[in-house]
Design an enzyme around this catalytic site. Sequence first.
Site: not given
Length: 305
Positions: A47, A85, A115, A117, A184
């Site tokens: 982010s 991330d 992390k 996704e 999320e």
Amino acid sequence: MKDKVTIHTLKRFKQIGQKICMVTAYDATFAHILDQSGADVLLVGDSLGMVIQGHESTLPVTMDQMVYHTAMVARGSRRAHVVADLPFMSYQVSVQDAVRNAGRLVSEGGAGSVKLEGGAEFADTVRAIVRASIPVMGHLGLTPQSVHKMGGYVVQGRDEEQARKILDDALALEAAGAYALVLEGVPLELARTITQSLSIPTIGIGAGRHCDGQVLVCYDLLGMNPDFKPKFVKRFANLHGAITDAAGAYFSEVRDGVFPDEDHSFKATKGIRLLTPEGGAKLPAPEAAAEGEKEKVGPIYGIPV
């Protein structure tokens, strides 16, 4: 200092029903403040591409940038667990790339875990990273790296088919060895079902109160961008207003010649002769300080002690 938070601490929190507090951090100063404030987990999120770099998505963020910011956060943290991330295209091409890049975040960045996704399609990747002794946190639901595939930042899992897919993905990530899972942008009912179905902690963002913990972007909870108003964000401060006021006061005092005053300036300890083309000019010697009144200063730029 309280005991360092580890992945085992987080699993114990789930078992005893203690909520996990996770927040993003991107530099040492914020990491230090948030760590002292009681954060359990500091997420160095991609982010940063949006809130730090000004991009419209997380996609431009590179591995080198993630390592750089992770190292700063790791240096500023003492108690909190640091998770970083894996950015876009750092793990999607091959399992070997994924393990190598995860290793960089740990060895160069100082992260305690990484992390990524995605769901069942990355189960083998998760297994390989875990096999390399690097803990992995999953991320399901609204996955920002898939923004183009999703058609925007859209809540996921609102119909039966999507909800079933997300639940199956969660179970697959747990089976692959993930130690925790971010949910999320999913309905709170789905988040509750997933949380109850897993032995590993779930951490929600826009996923309701039934998750084992919550995460927010630090700039959002601190109210630093008044134009960003998603439903799931609660502002716990108005730093945009505070910073605007403080900076405005500084600018005014500079323009008015009020700052810096003598209290914020240094004085010579003895007369100094300055050589100029026109000849020497001697500064007046400072007034002698009264006995016991001489200011003591520390080693860093004359900071009083």
